[in-house]
Design a protein around this motif. Structure first.
Motif, PDB file in Angstrom:
ATOM      1  N   CYS A 104       1.034  -1.245  -0.093  1.00 46.51           N
ATOM      2  CA  CYS A 104      -0.160  -0.017  -0.067  1.00 46.51           C
ATOM      3  C   CYS A 104       0.841   1.141   0.161  1.00 46.51           C
ATOM      4  O   CYS A 104       1.934   1.113   0.737  1.00 46.51           O
ATOM      5  N   ASP A 105       0.446   2.285  -1.045  1.00 43.74           N
ATOM      6  CA  ASP A 105       1.354   3.344  -0.919  1.00 43.74           C
ATOM      7  C   ASP A 105       0.953   4.521  -0.399  1.00 43.74           C
ATOM      8  O   ASP A 105      -0.500   4.502   0.219  1.00 43.74           O
ATOM      9  N   ASN A 106       1.634   5.534  -0.262  1.00 41.46           N
ATOM     10  CA  ASN A 106       0.931   6.825   0.412  1.00 41.46           C
ATOM     11  C   ASN A 106      -0.330   7.399  -0.006  1.00 41.46           C
ATOM     12  O   ASN A 106      -1.367   7.755   0.561  1.00 41.46           O
ATOM     13  N   LEU A 107      -0.449   7.369  -1.589  1.00 40.83           N
ATOM     14  CA  LEU A 107      -1.961   7.932  -1.991  1.00 40.83           C
ATOM     15  C   LEU A 107      -3.000   6.779  -1.795  1.00 40.83           C
ATOM     16  O   LEU A 107      -4.146   7.528  -1.608  1.00 40.83           O
ATOM     17  N   THR A 135      -6.257 -10.018  -4.435  1.00 43.08           N
ATOM     18  CA  THR A 135      -7.259  -9.498  -3.294  1.00 43.08           C
ATOM     19  C   THR A 135      -7.091  -8.012  -2.924  1.00 43.08           C
ATOM     20  O   THR A 135      -6.569  -7.349  -2.146  1.00 43.08           O
ATOM     21  N   PRO A 136      -7.679  -7.146  -4.199  1.00 41.17           N
ATOM     22  CA  PRO A 136      -7.572  -5.583  -4.003  1.00 41.17           C
ATOM     23  C   PRO A 136      -8.736  -5.265  -2.983  1.00 41.17           C
ATOM     24  O   PRO A 136      -9.803  -5.660  -2.863  1.00 41.17           O
ATOM     25  N   PHE A 137      -8.393  -4.316  -2.316  1.00 36.11           N
ATOM     26  CA  PHE A 137      -9.106  -3.444  -1.406  1.00 36.11           C
ATOM     27  C   PHE A 137      -9.682  -2.034  -2.130  1.00 36.11           C
ATOM     28  O   PHE A 137      -8.911  -1.429  -2.474  1.00 36.11           O
ATOM     29  N   THR A 138     -10.887  -1.919  -2.374  1.00 39.66           N
ATOM     30  CA  THR A 138     -11.229  -0.887  -3.238  1.00 39.66           C
ATOM     31  C   THR A 138     -12.597  -0.251  -2.650  1.00 39.66           C
ATOM     32  O   THR A 138     -13.253  -0.570  -1.635  1.00 39.66           O
ATOM     33  N   ALA A 170      -5.719  -0.884  -1.225  1.00 38.89           N
ATOM     34  CA  ALA A 170      -4.400  -1.668  -1.015  1.00 38.89           C
ATOM     35  C   ALA A 170      -4.682  -2.914  -2.045  1.00 38.89           C
ATOM     36  O   ALA A 170      -5.505  -3.041  -2.421  1.00 38.89           O
ATOM     37  N   ALA A 171      -3.766  -3.748  -2.041  1.00 40.28           N
ATOM     38  CA  ALA A 171      -3.672  -4.811  -2.809  1.00 40.28           C
ATOM     39  C   ALA A 171      -2.868  -6.062  -2.005  1.00 40.28           C
ATOM     40  O   ALA A 171      -1.874  -5.790  -1.193  1.00 40.28           O
ATOM     41  N   GLY A 172      -3.266  -7.296  -2.615  1.00 41.21           N
ATOM     42  CA  GLY A 172      -2.654  -8.545  -1.820  1.00 41.21           C
ATOM     43  C   GLY A 172      -2.595  -9.628  -2.626  1.00 41.21           C
ATOM     44  O   GLY A 172      -3.537  -9.949  -3.643  1.00 41.21           O
ATOM     45  N   LEU A 173      -1.650 -10.491  -2.342  1.00 43.38           N
ATOM     46  CA  LEU A 173      -1.565 -11.881  -2.981  1.00 43.38           C
ATOM     47  C   LEU A 173      -1.588 -12.831  -2.004  1.00 43.38           C
ATOM     48  O   LEU A 173      -0.808 -12.971  -0.800  1.00 43.38           O
ATOM     49  N   VAL A 174      -2.426 -14.032  -2.108  1.00 41.02           N
ATOM     50  CA  VAL A 174      -2.243 -15.253  -1.071  1.00 41.02           C
ATOM     51  C   VAL A 174      -2.360 -16.317  -1.872  1.00 41.02           C
ATOM     52  O   VAL A 174      -2.699 -16.336  -3.088  1.00 41.02           O
ATOM     53  N   CYS A 175      -1.958 -17.507  -1.489  1.00 41.16           N
ATOM     54  CA  CYS A 175      -1.913 -18.666  -1.872  1.00 41.16           C
ATOM     55  C   CYS A 175      -3.111 -19.664  -1.418  1.00 41.16           C
ATOM     56  O   CYS A 175      -3.126 -20.784  -1.960  1.00 41.16           O
ATOM     57  N   SER A 176      -3.757 -19.286  -0.412  1.00 40.64           N
ATOM     58  CA  SER A 176      -4.981 -20.054   0.101  1.00 40.64           C
ATOM     59  C   SER A 176      -6.082 -19.177   0.430  1.00 40.64           C
ATOM     60  O   SER A 176      -5.915 -18.166   0.656  1.00 40.64           O
ATOM     61  N   GLU A 177      -7.213 -19.912   0.550  1.00 42.09           N
ATOM     62  CA  GLU A 177      -8.538 -19.175   0.999  1.00 42.09           C
ATOM     63  C   GLU A 177      -8.966 -19.619   2.434  1.00 42.09           C
ATOM     64  O   GLU A 177      -9.964 -19.568   2.719  1.00 42.09           O
ATOM     65  N   LYS A 178      -7.712 -19.800   3.243  1.00 38.05           N
ATOM     66  CA  LYS A 178      -8.131 -20.270   4.720  1.00 38.05           C
ATOM     67  C   LYS A 178      -8.419 -19.123   5.444  1.00 38.05           C
ATOM     68  O   LYS A 178      -7.994 -18.090   5.005  1.00 38.05           O
TER      69      LYS A 178
END
Length: 494
Positions: free
Chosen positions: A34-37, A65-68, A80-88
């Motif tokens: 996540c950046d400052n903007l 998984t983006p937060f919008t 913000a944005a994320g990458l995950v390998c499982s849905e746990k």
């Protein structure tokens, strides 16, 4: 390469935040950044956050998984944005913790799909946040859950939409209408409808009347436009570095589009459709995109009805309305229960203070004098002139906030260099319950197969000499002919 670029951004700006996790083999299993903007946009527009985990945008099948949310132009904005390998539960809970730590506070509401693991993670981390299921995901599944005869029934579609979309129902009214609808169309044995009703407090607008949704769920546009936007930039077979570059291009395009809208908002003047003062006042409050939506409602209201009177007592406002047929109606709005404007209006934060009380007194006084003087045109003109003169005298010396004073967005230029030593390796291909490891391995439904076959051109089969979607290798009668031939061979004497 990706982590080196992210670390370089962290060195350039302390406000940049990122976290990553690797397994025992030094393979990347989770990433959040996540950046400052993004943080600035969240604190401006982050009352309601959409969290979508339905993206499969890289060759390792890691889940994007983006937060919008929605900005003041009604457009999607990335927080913000994320990458995950499982849905746990643990994977989602880790993302939510990083998000709250990064932003400093949790959102008031989060909109997600119907994943139960995600629901458990929200209950664990986002304790004070309202959880709502996105109507776009639910309605997207409707065609595969109800019988085909109901999909062709226009009456069922109208009744179902009127039941689930209405923000005027109270919870008990919705439950009564839902039970009638299910019983009338014989849907008691459909498990999907039973499950939706059990979790009705997560997705039906009647249960969110106390929360200003800002049209986020009613139009379902946030997830729909978000899916459409990211699909233009993100490719499903890209590696992590390509995905990161494509995401940055998408983010830059999103920010440039918002800068263009801000410039248009600061330089363009809309055309007022009526002479009503509050239309002009709405123009000073909203951006051009949102003002056009407000203007449509003002035009409809101006043509069909008018306010005849207004009174306020404690926590209840009472409006007397009249329509074009000289009928009058009374409408009571309770602040403790929320109002229709709060549910389906434009994005705004709820503020109840002394200014609101004084504004109500002014509105009540204005309509009271207007009703008293409207029979005498001369007195009415003096009243309007006096009100205008008083307003002008009070406005002298008061600085007005202009849209041109809004800050300009700064474009980010960056470079990426391939590292000599790779410390974090890509993840293995992830197999999740909703994503196949490759497009070819995904099981398609009969409906998808029929649609796909219908678009294929016909060809002539050498076995039957007919036009169709088969050939001599997969001729439908070929298997039966082969079995019959083998059967005849088996009866020959040895």
């Amino acid at each position: 390469m990706v982590l080196d670029d992210i670390a370089k951004k962290k060195e350039m700006s302390e406000a940049f935040t990122y976290h990553y996790k690797v397994n025992a083999s030094n393979q990347l299993v989770a990433l959040f950044w996540c950046d400052n903007l993004m943080k600035r946009n969240y604190h401006m527009f982050g009352d309601i956050v959409a969290f979508d985990s339905t993206y499969n945008t890289n060759r390792y099948c890691m889940i994007f998984t983006p937060f919008t949310g929605k900005d003041n132009h009604g457009r999607p904005v990335t927080f913000a944005a994320g990458l995950v390998c499982s849905e746990k539960i643990g994977a989602f809970a880790r993302l939510f913790r990083h998000f709250v730590e990064c932003m400093g506070l949790a959102p008031k509401m989060i909109v997600t799909d119907q994943d139960l693991g995600m629901r458990s993670a929200i209950e664990e981390v986002l304790v004070g946040t309202r959880h709502c299921w996105c109507m776009w995901h639910i309605m997207h599944k409707l065609a595969t859950k109800v019988p085909n005869k109901l999909l062709r029934d226009d009456d069922f579609k109208k009744e179902f939409n009127a039941c689930v979309w209405s923000d005027l129902f109270e919870p008990d009214e919705f439950e009564e209408e839902w039970n009638r609808l299910v019983e009338h169309h014989g849907l008691e044995d459909v498990d999907w409808f039973t499950t939706l009703y059990e979790y009705r407090q997560f997705w039906i607008p009647a249960y969110f009347r106390d929360f200003p949704l800002g049209s986020m769920i009613r139009t379902t546009s946030i997830s729909e436009s978000e899916n459409s936007f990211y699909k233009k930039f993100l490719k499903p077979r890209a590696n992590i570095a390509e995905f990161y570059l494509n995401f940055n291009n998408a983010l830059e395009f999103q920010r440039n589009s918002r800068t263009t809208l801000n410039y248009h908002d600061a330089t363009a003047l809309p055309r007022l459709a009526t002479t009503l003062p509050f239309e002009k006042h709405a123009f000073t409050l909203y951006t051009d995109s949102m003002f056009k939506k407000i203007q449509e409602e003002i035009i409809k209201g101006n043509d069909r009805c008018r306010v005849l009177g207004f009174s306020s007592a404690e926590m209840v406002d009472t409006y007397k309305l009249g329509d074009s047929k000289l009928n009058s109606y009374m409408n009571e709005d309770s602040l403790s229960q929320g109002s229709t404007w709060g549910v389906s209006g434009c994005p705004a934060r709820s503020i109840i203070d002394d200014r609101q009380t004084v504004s109500k007194q002014a509105i009540s006084m204005f309509y009271g004098f207007l009703r008293r003087f409207e029979t005498d045109i001369e007195v009415l003109r003096e009243f309007v002139g006096g009100a205008e003169e008083l307003g002008n005298s009070l406005q002298v010396g008061t600085p007005s906030t202009s849209a041109s004073e809004k800050r300009r967005m700064i474009e980010e230029f960056y470079g990426m260099v391939r590292p000599e030593v790779v410390e974090v390796h890509p993840s293995d291909v992830v197999k999740t319950k909703a994503h196949a490891s490759s497009p070819a391995s995904r099981l398609i439904s009969k409906r998808e197969k029929t649609i796909k076959d219908a678009t294929r051109p016909l060809r002539r089969c050498k076995a039957c000499d007919e036009m169709g979607h088969h050939d001599s290798r997969n001729y439908p009668m070929l298997k039966e002919m082969t079995l019959e031939k083998e059967k005849r061979k088996g009866k020959r004497p040895t």
